[in-house]
Design a protein around this motif. Structure first.
Motif, PDB file in Angstrom:
ATOM      1  N   CYS A 162      -0.239  -1.336   0.745  1.00 32.36           N
ATOM      2  CA  CYS A 162      -1.550  -0.725   0.736  1.00 32.36           C
ATOM      3  C   CYS A 162      -1.470   0.644   0.121  1.00 32.36           C
ATOM      4  O   CYS A 162      -0.427   1.223  -0.039  1.00 32.36           O
ATOM      5  CB  CYS A 162      -2.149  -0.625   2.114  1.00 32.36           C
ATOM      6  SG  CYS A 162      -1.135  -1.258   3.388  1.00 32.36           S
ATOM      7  N   TRP A 163      -2.639   1.121  -0.201  1.00 28.20           N
ATOM      8  CA  TRP A 163      -2.772   2.453  -0.749  1.00 28.20           C
ATOM      9  C   TRP A 163      -2.172   3.477   0.202  1.00 28.20           C
ATOM     10  O   TRP A 163      -1.433   4.361  -0.177  1.00 28.20           O
ATOM     11  CB  TRP A 163      -4.258   2.743  -0.888  1.00 28.20           C
ATOM     12  CG  TRP A 163      -4.653   3.017  -2.259  1.00 28.20           C
ATOM     13  CD1 TRP A 163      -4.659   4.234  -2.857  1.00 28.20           C
ATOM     14  CD2 TRP A 163      -5.108   2.068  -3.219  1.00 28.20           C
ATOM     15  NE1 TRP A 163      -5.111   4.080  -4.134  1.00 28.20           N
ATOM     16  CE2 TRP A 163      -5.396   2.773  -4.373  1.00 28.20           C
ATOM     17  CE3 TRP A 163      -5.309   0.692  -3.207  1.00 28.20           C
ATOM     18  CZ2 TRP A 163      -5.877   2.167  -5.521  1.00 28.20           C
ATOM     19  CZ3 TRP A 163      -5.775   0.091  -4.317  1.00 28.20           C
ATOM     20  CH2 TRP A 163      -6.051   0.815  -5.471  1.00 28.20           C
ATOM     21  N   SER A 164      -2.573   3.338   1.477  1.00 24.11           N
ATOM     22  CA  SER A 164      -2.235   4.368   2.440  1.00 24.11           C
ATOM     23  C   SER A 164      -0.887   4.119   3.104  1.00 24.11           C
ATOM     24  O   SER A 164      -0.660   4.534   4.210  1.00 24.11           O
ATOM     25  CB  SER A 164      -3.319   4.442   3.504  1.00 24.11           C
ATOM     26  OG  SER A 164      -4.574   4.444   2.901  1.00 24.11           O
TER      27      SER A 164
ATOM     28  N   VAL B   8      -3.383  -6.051  -4.276  1.00 24.41           N
ATOM     29  CA  VAL B   8      -3.203  -6.206  -2.834  1.00 24.41           C
ATOM     30  C   VAL B   8      -1.813  -5.833  -2.339  1.00 24.41           C
ATOM     31  O   VAL B   8      -1.647  -5.479  -1.182  1.00 24.41           O
ATOM     32  CB  VAL B   8      -3.550  -7.649  -2.398  1.00 24.41           C
ATOM     33  CG1 VAL B   8      -3.701  -7.721  -0.904  1.00 24.41           C
ATOM     34  CG2 VAL B   8      -4.820  -8.106  -3.059  1.00 24.41           C
TER      35      VAL B   8
END
Lengths: 77, 376, 401
Positions: C23-25, C20
């Protein structure tokens, strides 16, 4: 991926099952195991790319004629 | 008693608001406009009829079987074998629908905000959040809904107001150009959404004043109708009769530009919306968990929360390959699949109960004096 | 027991933390190329049709300290922006090829203007609008313009008062409302014009004049409009015609209208400033003929009178000025109408939409042939009511003796 999944499942089980066993809640344990087994089965099948029947597809086939008839009547398309 | 908590009627109104509006205001304007074009704002009124019909059926059943949930009187009416079978179908419906909702939520986030993040992250985190809510029990859910609703409703009232400047009300003319049929077609999918208040069947016994449940939920249906109608109005007035957008409401928020400084607020709206969706998912989740617990006769429903959460997450992935399938299902199949469980089966149950004169006595007097059952 | 629980809890926390955190983006600002203006062209390279995507990227560091560092030093002053063009078979491919030329990732959410090259506009702007609408980081409040000529040179033009050309253009779009010869148009409006069968698209025009020629000042010029039929550019409107169109579509905010001097015909013109303007379009069907009535109400004030001794407070003079003013406005409107009806056959005024609203059944029959048959031969009655409300700080016109 499989490993990560296994770790998560083991953690979830380790967190909940001991409590059920200690409380001698066998009925709860049975329900828990059955559902958990179903969930795990689906998850592994998905991760391992095993084709599993999709209930949503059955529903789509089941309702398609009705949907087409009603929308055709209402919109003429 | 599996659930010891009680919620007030006001909390029920808010829970039901979230149950329907949670995803409705993001997805429905596009579905209604597809058929109804410039009359999209009229469609929710047809859906409202379906919603009120569901409320009538469910509360009527609730009156005949006070203190019992849908799953419990299901078996009283149809007998243990058929009752258990129908109960399993209902549980499947709740879980399947919830998986669709979770997928809708995740698809929206991935499409609009974070296209590079794997969708499973959103599916798992929102399910986890909802699981925490469900474990905390009905009372906590009620209070969460009560606490969130001013922010949630406020946001969804504010957006149409803020785009007032760029609205072209003439876009709504001519009214009923192609007759009433397309408007009804546009109201079918929202109708399935309105019918989600059928989950009342699982919550009714846990109201402080169950006999006032009908009024409360009817009020919620009214508020939802107005909200969806206003949203439809705003979307048509801003984008014209063919918005051709996946999430019109979000694009609407993107278009807000007040006095050169209040702009680009769609991320804020998503924050509020995510909270609302979490409650919606929790309500469905709770209903499924409670139904499973009652059907299997376990003493504590908390033991099925985790397994159902796992099933929800994985179902949300496997039921659709892509967002197009999801949208197609919601637009074409859901308007019929949803109502089957929302009112067709309950209505049949009601008829059977009336014909066979099945009724259950009011439950024993509750020590809690605030709770008044059996006064009607 | 308790210890085991702690271990399990920590394990779960670890898993969640790894999944968590952040974030990925996520995108850090130092790794982004913040785009403020985009130009899209269609070019031929080795006989192949390619899209050329031009981005004007802001350099935040230069933007802040630009003036202090550069300027007086003479030579080597760095511009606070970078203009870079890339090619691709589709617009998105061209956009992504940006990574082959720069070190940072393109961040499109703050794009203020999108300039469309003339050649692309003539071939059709559908790909551009589709790209903006479908891509999640573009906003529909992005301003659209059509360049007379290629779009990339427009963005390469030296910035004027602002530090970045794109900013210059987007502020100019707002500023020209005071002359009402150009207008702001956001992507959302262009899309809805394009989607409606009862109106055709019209986009503001931007011209880049690189060299001085016959007294025309160089630089960027924002006036006139590009007229589309479906999504293809069919021609231009002059600044006057553009204002004619703006009168009808209620877009006029302010501006100066020169009118002849009452009682003294000749070259001299009185300036009147527009302070308020409204319009209404009413379609009606009389004896089976469709007639569109356009009524324009304007209020203005007098700004300069090059006729010594003329008293603008005299009722007859006022009356005549108002008449001239109405006539001048009418002429602009008629010029725009003639262009649209006779030359371009494109209903940029949205008359079709008003017919659709008032007579849905009639419209159903006309819809298919509207632009080719009905609109060019449409009878449009233009009524202008102009009133002069004030005459400025002085009384009689200044008369040298």
């Amino acid at each position: 991926m499989v490993l990560l999944l296994t770790v998560i499942f083991l953690a979830l089980i380790a967190l909940e099952v001991p409590k059920l066993v200690q409380g001698k809640m066998w009925r709860e344990l049975a329900v828990y195991s059955a559902l958990m087994f179903l969930g795990m089965f689906l998850s592994y099948a998905k991760v391992l790319r095993i084709k599993i029947p999709n209930p949503d597809e059955w529903i789509r086939h089941l309702y398609k004629p009705l949907s087409e008839a009603v929308f055709h009547y209402l919109t003429g398309k | 008693m599996l659930e010891g908590g009680r919620i007030s009627n006001r909390q029920l109104i808010f829970l039901m608001l979230f149950t329907v509006l949670g995803t409705a205001n993001m997805f429905l304007p596009a579905l209604a406009a597809e058929h109804a074009k410039q009359d999209a704002w009229l469609s929710p009124f047809f859906s409202m009829l379906e919603g009120l019909w569901v409320v009538f059926i469910i509360t009527e059943l609730g009156r005949r079987f006070p203190g019992k949930t849908l799953i419990e009187y299901l078996r009283l009416i149809t007998g243990p074998v058929l009752g258990t079978g129908l109960g399993c179908l209902f549980i499947f419906w709740m879980i399947h629908t919830n998986a669709i909702i979770i997928r809708e939520f995740a698809e929206l986030i991935v499409t609009t905000m974070m296209p590079e993040t794997p969708i499973i992250i959103f599916l798992a985190t929102i399910t986890f959040t909802a699981a925490l809510l469900v474990r905390a029990g009905l009372e906590v859910m009620g209070r969460t809904a009560e606490f969130l609703s001013p922010i949630f409703l406020g946001t969804f009232v504010l957006i149409p107001l803020l785009v007032g400047e760029i609205m072209k009300p003439e876009n709504l003319l001519p009214i009923l150009e192609k007759g009433i049929k397309p408007v009804i077609a546009g109201g079918l999918a929202p109708g399935g959404w309105f019918g989600e208040v059928a989950l009342l069947g699982m919550l009714l016994p846990y109201l402080r004043e169950p006999h006032k449940g009908r009024q409360a939920v009817a009020l919620a249906v009214g508020v939802i109708t107005v909200n969806l109608s206003v949203t439809g109005f705003a979307v048509t007035a801003v984008f014209g009769p063919e918005p051709n957008l996946m999430f019109p409401f979000l694009t609407l928020a993107q278009n807000i530009r007040v006095a050169e400084f209040l702009e680009r607020i769609e991320s804020l709206i998503l924050v509020v919306w995510v909270a609302g969706v979490a409650v919606k998912i929790a309500v469905f989740y709770y209903a499924a968990v409670l139904a499973t617990a009652q059907l299997t006769g376990v003493k504590d429903y908390r033991c099925v929360v985790t397994p159902i959460g796992v099933i929800l997450t994985v179902l949300a992935i496997i039921i659709y390959d892509n967002i197009m399938e999801l949208v197609n299902f919601v637009a074409r199949i859901w308007p019929f699949y949803g109502p089957t469980f929302e009112w067709v089966i309950p209505a049949l149950l009601l008829v059977v109960a009336i014909v066979t004169r099945k009724k259950s006595p009011p439950p024993p007097e509750d020590p809690d004096p605030e709770r008044n059952v059996g006064t009607h | 027991m308790v210890r085991r629980l702690v271990v399990i809890n920590m394990l779960i926390t670890l898993i969640i933390m790894s999944a968590v955190t952040g974030c990925w983006s996520r995108r850090e600002i130092e790794t982004l190329a913040i785009v403020s203006g985009v130009g899209v062209d269609l070019v031929e390279v080795d006989g192949k049709r390619m899209y050329r995507f031009t981005a004007q990227v802001v350099k935040p560091g230069q933007l802040a300290g630009g003036e202090a560092a550069g300027g007086r030093g003479g030579g080597g002053v760095q511009k606070p922006y970078l203009v870079s063009s890339t090619l691709g078979k589709t617009i998105w491919e061209a956009e992504r090829n940006f990574t082959t030329q720069t070190s940072r990732k393109m961040f499109l959410s703050h794009t203020e203007v999108v300039v469309i090259g003339e050649k692309l506009a003539r071939e059709g702007i559908q790909p551009v609008l589709e790209f903006i609408q479908r891509k999640h980081d573009f906003r529909e409040t992005t301003l659209l313009l059509v360049a007379m000529g290629p779009a990339d040179t427009t963005l390469m033009a030296a910035a004027g008062l602002e530090k970045v050309t794109a900013r210059d253009i987007s502020d100019m779009v707002v500023n020209t409302r005071r002359a009402s010869v150009s207008f702001p148009l956001v992507t959302r409006e262009a899309i809805s014009m394009l989607q409606s069968s009862g109106s055709q698209a019209i986009l503001p025009r931007v011209i880049h004049i690189p060299y001085g020629h016959k007294g025309v000042p160089t630089g960027l010029r924002l006036n006139g409009a590009a007229v589309f039929k479906k999504d293809k550019l069919v021609g231009w409107l002059t600044p006057e015609e553009t204002r004619g169109w703006m009168w009808v579509t209620k877009r006029v905010v302010s501006g100066v209208v020169p009118i002849p001097v009452p009682g003294k015909p000749g070259e001299n013109r009185i300036s009147t400033e527009i302070s308020r303007a409204t319009a209404s379009i009413t379609p009606s069907i009389k004896n089976g003929r469709l007639v569109i009535k356009v009524k324009i109400n304007e209020e203005g004030g007098v700004g300069e009178i090059p006729a010594p001794g003329l008293d603008p407070t005299e009722p007859e003079v006022v009356q005549q000025m108002e008449q001239f003013l109405a006539e001048a406005i009418r002429r602009e409107v008629l010029a725009a109408l003639r262009r649209a009806q006779e030359e371009y056959r494109s209903d940029i005024f949205g008359f079709g939409d008003t017919v659709h609203r008032a007579y849905p059944k009639v419209w159903k029959k006309m819809e298919k042939r509207w632009n080719e048959e009905f609109f060019p031969n449409l009878e449009v009655r233009v009524e202008v009511e102009a009133s002069i409300r004030r005459v400025g700080m002085s009384g009689k016109a200044l008369s040298p003796k």
